[in-house]
Design a protein around this motif. Structure first.
Motif, PDB file in Angstrom:
ATOM      1  N   LYS A   2       6.086  -3.826  18.036  1.00  0.00           N
ATOM      2  CA  LYS A   2       4.844  -4.732  17.868  1.00  0.00           C
ATOM      3  C   LYS A   2       4.825  -5.171  16.448  1.00  0.00           C
ATOM      4  CE  LYS A   2       0.017  -4.264  18.640  1.00  0.00           C
ATOM      5  NZ  LYS A   2      -0.881  -3.349  18.691  1.00  0.00           N
ATOM      6  N   LYS A   3       4.666  -6.680  16.613  1.00  0.00           N
ATOM      7  CA  LYS A   3       4.457  -6.862  15.102  1.00  0.00           C
ATOM      8  C   LYS A   3       2.721  -7.029  15.085  1.00  0.00           C
ATOM      9  CE  LYS A   3       8.181 -10.302  15.056  1.00  0.00           C
ATOM     10  NZ  LYS A   3       8.603 -11.893  15.106  1.00  0.00           N
ATOM     11  N   THR A   4       2.789  -6.425  13.404  1.00  0.00           N
ATOM     12  CA  THR A   4       1.610  -6.679  12.929  1.00  0.00           C
ATOM     13  C   THR A   4       0.979  -7.493  11.827  1.00  0.00           C
ATOM     14  OG1 THR A   4       2.431  -5.688  10.849  1.00  0.00           O
ATOM     15  CG2 THR A   4       1.641  -4.194  12.119  1.00  0.00           C
ATOM     16  N   GLY A   5       2.002  -8.820  11.295  1.00  0.00           N
ATOM     17  CA  GLY A   5       1.024  -9.791  11.408  1.00  0.00           C
ATOM     18  C   GLY A   5       1.428  -9.699   9.892  1.00  0.00           C
ATOM     19  N   VAL A   6       1.466  -8.310   8.791  1.00  0.00           N
ATOM     20  CA  VAL A   6       0.981  -7.790   7.455  1.00  0.00           C
ATOM     21  C   VAL A   6       2.160  -7.823   6.772  1.00  0.00           C
ATOM     22  CG1 VAL A   6       0.685  -5.738   6.394  1.00  0.00           C
ATOM     23  CG2 VAL A   6      -0.676  -6.136   8.345  1.00  0.00           C
ATOM     24  N   THR A   7       2.115  -7.870   5.379  1.00  0.00           N
ATOM     25  CA  THR A   7       3.298  -7.962   5.109  1.00  0.00           C
ATOM     26  C   THR A   7       3.586  -6.974   4.115  1.00  0.00           C
ATOM     27  OG1 THR A   7       2.416  -8.706   2.325  1.00  0.00           O
ATOM     28  CG2 THR A   7       3.075 -10.517   4.114  1.00  0.00           C
ATOM     29  N   ILE A   8       5.684  -6.268   3.858  1.00  0.00           N
ATOM     30  CA  ILE A   8       5.696  -5.342   3.179  1.00  0.00           C
ATOM     31  C   ILE A   8       4.185  -4.549   1.947  1.00  0.00           C
ATOM     32  CG2 ILE A   8       7.323  -4.259   2.095  1.00  0.00           C
ATOM     33  CD1 ILE A   8       9.607  -5.396   3.854  1.00  0.00           C
ATOM     34  N   VAL A   9       4.062  -5.645   1.088  1.00  0.00           N
ATOM     35  CA  VAL A   9       3.983  -6.071  -0.685  1.00  0.00           C
ATOM     36  C   VAL A   9       1.945  -5.933  -0.001  1.00  0.00           C
ATOM     37  CG1 VAL A   9       2.838  -7.437  -2.438  1.00  0.00           C
ATOM     38  CG2 VAL A   9       5.448  -6.915  -1.414  1.00  0.00           C
ATOM     39  N   ASP A  10       1.746  -5.975   0.713  1.00  0.00           N
ATOM     40  CA  ASP A  10      -0.080  -5.472   1.477  1.00  0.00           C
ATOM     41  C   ASP A  10       0.016  -4.873   2.464  1.00  0.00           C
ATOM     42  OD1 ASP A  10      -0.274  -8.292   0.995  1.00  0.00           O
ATOM     43  OD2 ASP A  10      -0.485  -9.337   3.032  1.00  0.00           O
ATOM     44  N   ARG A  11       1.339  -4.038   2.417  1.00  0.00           N
ATOM     45  CA  ARG A  11       0.864  -2.025   3.042  1.00  0.00           C
ATOM     46  C   ARG A  11       1.162  -1.965   1.706  1.00  0.00           C
ATOM     47  NH1 ARG A  11      -2.051  -0.366   6.563  1.00  0.00           N
ATOM     48  NH2 ARG A  11      -0.457   1.220   7.216  1.00  0.00           N
ATOM     49  N   MET A  12       2.119  -1.982   0.969  1.00  0.00           N
ATOM     50  CA  MET A  12       2.142  -1.403  -0.192  1.00  0.00           C
ATOM     51  C   MET A  12       1.030  -0.871  -1.278  1.00  0.00           C
ATOM     52  SD  MET A  12       6.114  -1.903  -1.872  1.00  0.00           S
ATOM     53  CE  MET A  12       7.579  -0.697  -1.287  1.00  0.00           C
ATOM     54  N   ARG A  13       0.847  -1.952  -1.363  1.00  0.00           N
ATOM     55  CA  ARG A  13      -0.822  -2.279  -2.487  1.00  0.00           C
ATOM     56  C   ARG A  13      -1.668  -1.906  -1.715  1.00  0.00           C
ATOM     57  NH1 ARG A  13      -0.579  -8.696  -3.675  1.00  0.00           N
ATOM     58  NH2 ARG A  13       1.159  -8.066  -5.894  1.00  0.00           N
ATOM     59  N   ALA A  14      -1.946  -1.239  -0.395  1.00  0.00           N
ATOM     60  CA  ALA A  14      -3.178  -0.496   0.829  1.00  0.00           C
ATOM     61  C   ALA A  14      -2.053   0.539   0.633  1.00  0.00           C
ATOM     62  CB  ALA A  14      -3.222  -1.317   1.783  1.00  0.00           C
ATOM     63  N   LEU A  15      -1.230   1.130   0.311  1.00  0.00           N
ATOM     64  CA  LEU A  15      -1.418   2.712   0.753  1.00  0.00           C
ATOM     65  C   LEU A  15      -0.695   3.020   0.152  1.00  0.00           C
ATOM     66  CD1 LEU A  15       0.548   2.479   4.396  1.00  0.00           C
ATOM     67  CD2 LEU A  15      -1.608   2.522   3.915  1.00  0.00           C
ATOM     68  N   ARG A  16      -0.259   2.924  -1.635  1.00  0.00           N
ATOM     69  CA  ARG A  16       0.695   3.092  -2.840  1.00  0.00           C
ATOM     70  C   ARG A  16      -0.216   4.763  -3.366  1.00  0.00           C
ATOM     71  NH1 ARG A  16       1.032  -2.042  -6.336  1.00  0.00           N
ATOM     72  NH2 ARG A  16      -0.371  -2.178  -6.406  1.00  0.00           N
ATOM     73  N   GLU A  17      -1.853   4.834  -3.114  1.00  0.00           N
ATOM     74  CA  GLU A  17      -2.676   6.015  -3.692  1.00  0.00           C
ATOM     75  C   GLU A  17      -2.463   6.877  -3.240  1.00  0.00           C
ATOM     76  OE1 GLU A  17      -6.671   5.058  -3.739  1.00  0.00           O
ATOM     77  OE2 GLU A  17      -6.293   2.882  -3.683  1.00  0.00           O
ATOM     78  N   HIS A  18      -1.983   7.015  -1.492  1.00  0.00           N
ATOM     79  CA  HIS A  18      -2.252   8.113  -0.781  1.00  0.00           C
ATOM     80  C   HIS A  18      -0.561   8.449  -0.701  1.00  0.00           C
ATOM     81  CE1 HIS A  18      -5.757   6.343   0.155  1.00  0.00           C
ATOM     82  NE2 HIS A  18      -5.510   4.955   0.423  1.00  0.00           N
ATOM     83  N   VAL A  19       0.572   8.162  -0.762  1.00  0.00           N
ATOM     84  CA  VAL A  19       1.806   8.490  -0.682  1.00  0.00           C
ATOM     85  C   VAL A  19       2.765   9.003  -1.314  1.00  0.00           C
ATOM     86  CG1 VAL A  19       1.890   7.469   1.839  1.00  0.00           C
ATOM     87  CG2 VAL A  19       2.269   5.964  -0.417  1.00  0.00           C
ATOM     88  N   GLY A  20       3.580   9.480  -1.369  1.00  0.00           N
ATOM     89  CA  GLY A  20       4.432   9.806  -2.608  1.00  0.00           C
ATOM     90  C   GLY A  20       5.764   8.823  -2.683  1.00  0.00           C
ATOM     91  N   GLY A  21       5.609   7.790  -1.291  1.00  0.00           N
ATOM     92  CA  GLY A  21       6.757   7.403  -1.317  1.00  0.00           C
ATOM     93  C   GLY A  21       6.967   6.776  -0.117  1.00  0.00           C
ATOM     94  N   PHE A  22       8.202   4.979  -0.417  1.00  0.00           N
ATOM     95  CA  PHE A  22       7.712   4.686   0.563  1.00  0.00           C
ATOM     96  C   PHE A  22       9.314   4.057   1.400  1.00  0.00           C
ATOM     97  CE2 PHE A  22       3.673   2.766  -1.457  1.00  0.00           C
ATOM     98  CZ  PHE A  22       2.881   2.414  -0.728  1.00  0.00           C
ATOM     99  N   LEU A  23       9.123   4.530   2.690  1.00  0.00           N
ATOM    100  CA  LEU A  23      11.035   3.477   2.986  1.00  0.00           C
ATOM    101  C   LEU A  23      10.312   2.511   3.436  1.00  0.00           C
ATOM    102  CD1 LEU A  23      13.679   4.572   4.260  1.00  0.00           C
ATOM    103  CD2 LEU A  23      12.330   5.504   6.392  1.00  0.00           C
ATOM    104  N   VAL A  24      11.270   1.554   3.216  1.00  0.00           N
ATOM    105  CA  VAL A  24      11.071  -0.126   3.774  1.00  0.00           C
ATOM    106  C   VAL A  24      12.702  -0.419   4.286  1.00  0.00           C
ATOM    107  CG1 VAL A  24      10.841  -1.970   3.388  1.00  0.00           C
ATOM    108  CG2 VAL A  24       9.616  -0.192   1.467  1.00  0.00           C
TER     109      VAL A  24
END
Length: 431
Positions: A129-151
Motif C-alpha cells: 500500500k502506497k502512502t503518498g509520503v516521501t522518505i524525507v517527510d517521514r524522517m522529519r516527522a519521526l527522527r525525534e522519536h526513534v534511534g534509527g531508520f531502516l530505509v
C-alpha cells in the motif's frame, strides 16, 4: 558496517525480489544466523507477520539465542514491541506502527523506524500500500522519536542493482542523530565501505545468499590500514572480553576465519595462514568480529579451549587470567577430575551440603557490615554459586549472557522476596 538479513517465511530463510517474487529459499535460518552473528547485529524480518498471513515467532525466539537481533515485521502495537525487547531483541523495527503516539511509549534508542519506499513513495502493509509520503517527510516527522531508520529501496530490493550513494548521503543528513541503515540493491563490499564512510550501515541479503558477496569481505570492507603489507592489528578476546593476545589479519585470513568460524590469522613469519590450535590443540571457535571506532583494528571474540591462547600454555599472552574467570575455569576442570578428598569434589558429590553452604554464605553476606566483610562473604558466595551452576551444566559465559539479556528487558518485575524469605509484609503497590 554490514547488517546481514534473515527474512522469514513459513519458518525458512528466504530472499524475495521486490518483496514479492521468491528467488531463494535457504531453509533453516538457525545455521545461517550462527554464521551471520560473526558480523555483529543481524536483522530478522518476519515476512508472514508483516503481511498478516502468519507468524514466525518460535523461530525468531530461537534466533535470539544465537545472535544479537534487530526484529521486525508485523510489530504494530506498543505491547508487541515490548514483548520482543523483553525477549532479548537488541532493537525492534516498526513500519506501519511507527507513529509518534506509539513511539513515545518505547525506549527511543532501541527503536528503528522502517521506511520502505518505492521510487521515494513510502509503502506499508508488507509493501502493498502506497502512502503518498516521501522518505524525507517521514524522517522529519519521526527522527525525534526513534534511534534509527531502516530505509529499503523496494524497487532495488533483491535485484543487486547497486546503491545510489548521493541519495544515501542525503538521507544520512536528514537522519540527524539517528543511525541510518539502507537496504535494497547492495551488491559489493566496496559499496559497504563507501556507505560506512558516510556513517551508514548496509542491510544485505541477496548478495550474501546468492554468493555474490563473501561475508568475510563484507565485514572487513570498512577497515583501513597504513601498513605496506596490508595487515590489520587483531586483538583476540574471550567471551568475557578478556584480552588473550594480539595477532594479525588480512583479507585472506578473515575470509577463512568467517568461513570456518574458527580462529584463523596471518602469520608474518611464515607468510601464510595460521590456524590457531591446529598443532597445539588450543582451538578457538570464532564468535564475532568487530572493527574499532577508527576502522584500523579488529577484535576477534572467541571461545578459547585449554590450555589457553599463549604458546607458553597460559590463558593469555600476559600470563594467567584471574578473578571470577579463573575460578570458573578451575571449577569446570575440577568437575571432571577433582582429586579425591578435595572440597570441590565433596560439594559436587553432596548436593545437600552445597545447598546448605549456599544458604549459609548468602545469609553471611546479607549480614556483612564492613567493606572487608562484604568482599569476603561475596567471594565465598560466588565460589559456591559457580560450583552449583557449573555442576548443573551452566558456564560463566551462560551466566553473563543471562545478565546481558536482562539489561535489554523493558518490563521490570517488582522484585519482592518470595514467601518464607522475609519477616516483613510487602506493602501493596496497587494504590
Amino acid at each position: 558496517m554490514i547488517i546481514p538479513s534473515v527474512d522469514l517465511r513459513n519458518g525458512n530463510a528466504v530472499q524475495l525480489v521486490g518483496g514479492r517474487d521468491m528467488k531463494i529459499d535457504a531453509g533453516d535460518p538457525r545455521p545461517i544466523a550462527q554464521q551471520f552473528a560473526i558480523a555483529g547485529e543481524i536483522a530478522v524480518i518476519d515476512l508472514d507477520a508483516a503481511l498478516s498471513t502468519g507468524t514466525n515467532e518460535a523461530t525468531i525466539r530461537d534466533l535470539l539465542k544465537i545472535a544479537d537481533c534487530r526484529v521486525g515485521g508485523g510489530i504494530r502495537t506498543v505491547e508487541r514491541a515490548i514483548q520482543w525487547l523483553d525477549a532479548g531483541a537488541c532493537r525492534v523495527i516498526l513500519g506501519t506502527a511507527a507513529q509518534p503516539e506509539i513511539l513515545r511509549e518505547l525506549p527511543r534508542d532501541r527503536v528503528i523506524a522502517a521506511l520502505d519506499a518505492e521510487h521515494d513513495d513510502v509503502v506499508v502493509e508488507g509493501w502493498t500500500k502506497k502512502t503518498g509520503v516521501t522518505i524525507v517527510d517521514r524522517m522529519r516527522a519521526l527522527r525525534e522519536h526513534v534511534g534509527g531508520f531502516l530505509v529499503t529501496f523496494v524497487e532495488r530490493e533483491g535485484r543487486m542493482g547497486g546503491i545510489d550513494m548521493d541519495r544515501a548521503a542525503l538521507l544520512k543528513q536528514e537522519a540527524g542523530d539517528c543511525m541510518l541503515t539502507v537496504a535494497g540493491g547492495v551488491r559489493s563490499a566496496d559499496e559497504i565501505a563507501a556507505l560506512d564512510a558516510l556513517g551508514v550501515d548496509a542491510q544485505v541479503g541477496m548478495a550474501i545468499y546468492s554468493g555474490a558477496m563473501d561475508l568475510g569481505d563484507a565485514i572487513l570492507a570498512p577497515a583501513r590500514t597504513d601498513r605496506a603489507d596490508g595487515l590489520y592489528a587483531t586483538i583476540v578476546v574471550d567471551e568475557g572480553g578478556i584480552a588473550l593476545g594480539m595477532c594479525w589479519s588480512n583479507a585472506q585470513s578473515i575470509r577463512e576465519a568467517v568461513r570456518t568460524r574458527t580462529g584463523v590469522y596471518w602469520s608474518r613469519s611464515r607468510g601464510g595462514l595460521w590456524r590457531k590450535g591446529e598443532t597445539s590443540g588450543a582451538l578457538q571457535d570464532l564468535l564475532r568480529i568487530d572493527l574499532d571506532c577508527d576502522r584500523d583494528a579488529l577484535r576477534f571474540t572467541v571461545r578459547q579451549s585449554d590450555p589457553g591462547f599463549c604458546h607458553n600454555n597460559t590463558r593469555t599472552c600476559w600470563g594467567e587470567d584471574r578473578g571470577v574467570s579463573r575460578l570458573s575455569r578451575t571449577l569446570t576442570a575440577r568437575l571432571h577430575d577433582a582429586p579425591p578428598g578435595s572440597y570441590t569434589r565433596r560439594l559436587i558429590e553432596d548436593p545437600e551440603l552445597l545447598r546448605a553452604k549456599l544458604a549459609e554464605e548468602a545469609q553471611e553476606l546479607a549480614d556483612a557490615r564492613t567493606p572487608e566483610e562484604s568482599a569476603h562473604e561475596a567471594a565465598d558466595l560466588i565460589y559456591f554459586a559457580l560450583t552449583r551452576a557449573i555442576a548443573g551444566g551452566a558456564s560463566l559465559a551462560d551466566i553473563e549472557r543471562v545478565l546481558d539479556g536482562r539489561t535489554r528487558k523493558v518490563t521490570r518485575r517488582p522484585g519482592h522476596a518470595k514467601p518464607g524469605f522475609t519477616n516483613r509484609t510487602e506493602e501493596s503497590t496497587d494504590g
